[in-house]
Design an enzyme around this catalytic site. Structure first.
Site, PDB file in Angstrom:
ATOM      1  N   ASP A 207      -9.202   3.726  -1.891  1.00 34.07           N
ATOM      2  CA  ASP A 207     -10.114   4.176  -0.830  1.00 34.07           C
ATOM      3  C   ASP A 207     -11.403   4.774  -1.381  1.00 34.07           C
ATOM      4  OD1 ASP A 207      -8.080   3.318   0.724  1.00 34.07           O
ATOM      5  OD2 ASP A 207      -7.356   5.308   1.280  1.00 34.07           O
TER       6      ASP A 207
ATOM      7  N   ASP B 246       0.847  -1.196   0.000  1.00 39.50           N
ATOM      8  CA  ASP B 246       0.000   0.000   0.000  1.00 39.50           C
ATOM      9  C   ASP B 246       0.882   1.246   0.000  1.00 39.50           C
ATOM     10  OD1 ASP B 246      -2.292   1.535   0.178  1.00 39.50           O
ATOM     11  OD2 ASP B 246      -2.433   1.369   2.361  1.00 39.50           O
TER      12      ASP B 246
ATOM     13  N   GLU C 197       2.428   4.948  -4.086  1.00 40.94           N
ATOM     14  CA  GLU C 197       2.347   5.869  -5.263  1.00 40.94           C
ATOM     15  C   GLU C 197       3.677   6.538  -5.549  1.00 40.94           C
ATOM     16  OE1 GLU C 197       0.051   5.583  -2.844  1.00 40.94           O
ATOM     17  OE2 GLU C 197      -1.235   4.413  -4.160  1.00 40.94           O
TER      18      GLU C 197
HETATM   19  C1  GLC Z   1      -4.714   3.250   2.886  1.00 40.97           C
HETATM   20  C2  GLC Z   1      -5.234   2.047   2.108  1.00 40.97           C
HETATM   21  C3  GLC Z   1      -6.269   1.309   2.915  1.00 40.97           C
HETATM   22  C4  GLC Z   1      -5.667   0.921   4.256  1.00 40.97           C
HETATM   23  C5  GLC Z   1      -5.125   2.129   4.999  1.00 40.97           C
HETATM   24  C6  GLC Z   1      -4.382   1.761   6.262  1.00 40.97           C
HETATM   25  O1  GLC Z   1      -5.715   4.194   3.040  1.00 40.97           O
HETATM   26  O2  GLC Z   1      -5.719   2.407   0.858  1.00 40.97           O
HETATM   27  O3  GLC Z   1      -6.711   0.179   2.223  1.00 40.97           O
HETATM   28  O4  GLC Z   1      -6.631   0.287   5.038  1.00 40.97           O
HETATM   29  O5  GLC Z   1      -4.235   2.844   4.165  1.00 40.97           O
HETATM   30  O6  GLC Z   1      -3.327   0.912   6.009  1.00 40.97           O
END
Ligand code: GLC
Length: 814
Positions: free
Chosen positions: A499, A423, A426
């Site tokens: 998200d 995650d 980017e």
């Molecule tokens: C980001 C991700 C989400 C995750 C969060 C905490 O917002 O997109 O899926 O739950 O981070 O890790």
């Protein structure tokens, strides 16, 4: 640059560096340059280089229907290095001719003609019947931005009447991109909406179609880039990047499905995932401590809602330090994961790129000593904050660093972790959104700044993660999911759409995003079911689950701040329907696994928008909700509250309503009933859909009988079933079964099904349960390899059910 055909402009206003280069560049210190007239040409390998006065054009014949274009300003080309092109892609040997005509050159392949004008080096591509498919408008040119010191390389193309544009990876908005301008610059966009652009992924590949012919353009450039589909000028489409050479591939269809297939071959086909990864996943930010995770698992099993995977979000870590466990919350991770495994659950953990600056923390120390972290231009380490506070970030564009990152998974794999969720890649940071532009990257021996590495960072992190896991997994298949990505990511990871929010509009958007990703080579995609942000009501959650059953990646995830999204947190009427639909996912898993195998061997997308399926039927051009999963299942989600029916379009062919077996003629819009416990679902006539018994998780028990649903054909129809152990690598050594079925109506109106089989995998079951759909009552006989089957009274209903030997060659229904 003197003496070019440039229009020279002047002025000293600040240039909007985030776009709008084509319009409004006058008076902003921008000079524009063109290649000029042809000077000479040369041949190198399968490429022709045509030198103009001020720039050169290299055209490589990759295949008879794929051409690669590179433009070198001042006659110089960049190093031809790409993260997107599959290193294992072997261009087929192809025949072509290069001819000099009076005013142009022409490259001729068995399928295409590519003309290059001697006057301007502009390009025109036609097929053999002379249809112009792709043609330069101003063509290639570049702009020097005096006040920002940057070169922008641009291609402008003629936009044909009625032209439609699709693909471009994970984009919001309408499926057909006509009339929009889109940007690629991976962005953490919490709570994005229908108009948000850019979003997380960067896939500079689009499909175009006009004159009943489809083609694709893949601009292999990782800089911030832009695609304009007739927004600035409705007769022009264009693409450009804020740096880097203009390098793009033209891929001819003529079917859009084939464009995606060929693009996927070029940028790489995925490995088969472990079969459990195609089951249902449950996630939340975050399930902790251990007792909560155990309870979650128990609830699934006691409520008999199938589930294969539990995801652990950032709170499992010790102070958000990657590759650690919070031992208060999870005192014995190994034991917990082993117990979960006993109960049929796989565990996936999240790993972000930010490594906490923390003396004594092993990963931080190794990263520093090994020189793995990104540096600013002046040599200082980049420091930026994410969840753990100030962090350093690995330079995943360095081979050595990817290898090191891979080694960090040894501990997690030994703890029993089955898959990894990447995650914030980017890359996202809290202060400025992302890294400053001056940050330096190795780019595998082509040193550059963040401007060039940003869009590929997520993909390379996923690559390092996937390769790392695989190293320690012995004979198991790795599973990685990533939020950000560049073209070619499908070689390493699955993706989700980030998200999103709990709304009907976003259910619809999730469907479009997944279709678009699939058209862009990334079929293994899904959305946070129910929406990450906000609380869906029971109806919205149910409708989303019903849709996601047919999306390749199937996970409920939630931010956790807005109420719970475990299936049983809704009213009982919804729980029961949700259970039935998750069960359905498991019943059709043999079909989904087969469709994945087809994707991984041919590059054909798993989800197919209607316009890809029926690409010359104008009725499909603007439809965006109906989609096919594989070749034979057609789905149309319910995306409106309280709807109990909807209109949808059936493409050409004959279709069976899955719920009623009612036959419907295609190429027309129909109204379909959709009470809360049904989603519009159709099966192509002639297809054979395998089903397994409902199970609570993949491999729960030995399958003793595989159901084959035979749908009566109207034209000859081919189906496939692919089977293997569902994990491990033996399938690469022949331990698989690939069955092909041809179902046909014979001249005397009998129904014949032939089965052929290759591979050595011994399936667990010994017979099929054949279900014949579409017969008008009792057949006078069913012959299996010439032997008449005795039809028991109970086997005769609307659907005729009979046991069939698994090795039959031919069934004849009279
Ligand atoms: C980001 C991700 C989400 C995750 C969060 C905490 O917002 O997109 O899926 O739950 O981070 O890790």
């Amino acid at each position: 640059m003197e003496g070019t055909t440039a229009e020279t402009t002047s002025g000293n206003e600040g240039q909007d560096f985030s776009g709008n280069y084509i319009e409004n560049f006058q008076n902003k210190g921008v000079e524009e340059f063109f290649a000029g007239k042809y000077v000479s040409w040369e041949k190198k390998g399968h490429a022709f280089i045509i030198h103009g006065q001020h720039a050169s054009l290299e055209i490589t014949i990759i295949d008879q229907d794929i051409l690669k274009f590179r433009h070198g300003n001042d006659g110089y080309f960049e190093d031809d290095f790409s993260y997107a092109i599959d290193p294992n892609y072997e261009p087929p040997l192809t025949e072509y001719k290069f001819e000099e005509l009076k005013a142009s050159f022409v490259i001729k392949t068995a399928i295409l003609r590519c003309y290059v004008s001697k006057e301007s080096l502009s390009v025109k591509i036609t097929n053999l019947d002379g249809t112009v498919i792709h043609q330069d408008e101003k063509g290639y040119h570049w702009q020097e931005h005096k006040y920002h010191g940057g070169t922008i390389n641009i291609c402008t193309k003629v936009l044909h009447k009625g032209e439609k544009f699709y693909g471009l990876g994970d984009k919001t908005g309408k499926l057909n991109l006509i009339g929009t301008k889109r940007q690629l610059w991976g962005t953490d966009c919490y709570g994005y909406g229908n108009d948000t652009d850019p979003v997380y992924k960067n896939i500079p590949f689009y499909l175009g179609q006009h004159s009943q012919v489809g083609y694709g353009i893949f601009m292999d450039n990782t800089f911030r880039s832009y695609f304009d589909f007739g927004k600035e000028r409705d007769s022009v489409s264009s693409f450009w990047a804020q740096g880097g050479e203009m390098r793009y591939y033209f891929i001819y269809g003529p079917k859009l499905l084939d464009v995606t297939r060929k693009y996927t071959q070029l940028t790489g086909k995925p490995q088969l995932p472990p079969k459990w990864a195609l089951g249902y996943h449950q996630s939340k930010w975050s399930y902790y401590p251990e007792s909560v995770v155990r309870k979650l698992a128990e609830e699934f099993r006691s409520r008999k809602i199938p589930c294969d995977v539990i995801h652990l979000d950032i709170d499992y870590m010790d102070g958000f330090r990657c590759f650690t466990w919070d031992k208060k919350k999870f005192p014995k991770p190994h034991k917990m994961i082993a117990d979960l495994k006993q109960d049929g659950f796989k565990t996936i953990v999240i790993i972000d790129p930010g490594i906490k600056i923390d003396k004594g923390y092993k990963v931080y120390e190794q990263g520093r000593k090994g020189d793995h972290f990104c540096k600013r231009m002046d040599g200082a380490l980049l420091k930026a904050s994410v969840w753990p506070g100030p962090c350093h970030f690995p330079d995943f564009t360095k081979k050595r660093t990817r290898k090191w990152w891979g080694t960090l998974y040894e501990g997690l794999v030994n703890d029993g972790v089955d898959g990894v969720w990447n995650d914030m890649n980017e890359p996202a940071t809290f202060e400025d959104g992302t890294f400053p532009n001056d940050v330096r990257f190795d780019y595998d021996g082509h040193p550059c700044s963040h401007r060039k590495a940003h869009n590929v960072y997520g993909s390379l992190m996923a690559q390092a993660t996937c390769e790392g896991q695989q190293r320690y997994l012995d004979n198991k298949r790795a599973f990685t999911i990533t939020r950000s990505a560049y073209a070619g990511v499908q070689r390493y990871a699955s993706v989700w759409t980030g998200d999103n929010s709990a709304s009907w509009e976003q259910l619809k958007l999730a469907n479009i995003q997944c279709q678009r990703l699939s058209a862009s080579g990334v079929s293994f995609a899904g959305s946070d079911v129910g929406g990450f942000i906000g609380s869906p009501n029971g109806e919205l959650f149910t409708r989303w689950i019903q849709m996601a059953v047919f999306h390749p990646f199937f996970r409920t995830h939630s931010s956790g701040d807005h109420g719970d999204k475990e299936p049983w947190k809704f009213d009982q009427q919804y729980v029961d329907i949700v259970r039935t639909f998750i069960e359905m996912r498991y019943r059709i898993l043999p079909y989904i696994y087969t469709v994945f195998w087809q994707y991984s061997t041919t590059g054909l997308p798993m989800l197919r928008s209607l316009h890809m399926e029926a690409h010359i039927d104008p009725e499909t051009f603007y439809r965006e909700e109906e989609f096919l999963l594989g070749e034979h299942l057609l789905i149309c989600p319910i995306s409106e509250e309280k709807a109990t029916s909807r209109l949808m379009y059936l493409p050409k062919g004959v279709w069976y309503n899955y719920w009623t077996d009612q036959l419907e003629e295609g190429q027309r819009e129909i109204k379909v009933d959709a009470p809360l416990n049904q989603i519009p679902l159709f099966v192509r006539a002639g297809s054979i859909i395998p089903e397994q018994p409902v199970m609570q998780y993949v491999g729960e028990f030995v399958i003793e009988e595989l159901t084959l649903n035979f749908y009566k054909p109207y034209i000859d129809t081919t189906s496939e079933i692919y089977e293997d152990r569902g994990d491990g690598m033996e399938h690469k050594d022949g331990q698989y079964l690939h069955k092909t079925y041809v179902s046909q109506q014979t001249d005397d109106l009998k129904w014949k099904v032939k089965q052929s089989c290759e591979g050595q995998y011994a399936t667990e079951y010994s017979n099929y349960l054949g279900k014949f759909h579409g017969l008008d009552g009792m057949p006078s006989s069913i012959l299996v390899d010439g032997q008449e089957l005795i039809l028991e009274a109970e086997s005769v209903g609307q659907v005729i059910q009979v046991k069939l030997p698994k090795n039959f060659n031919e069934i004849l229904i009279n």
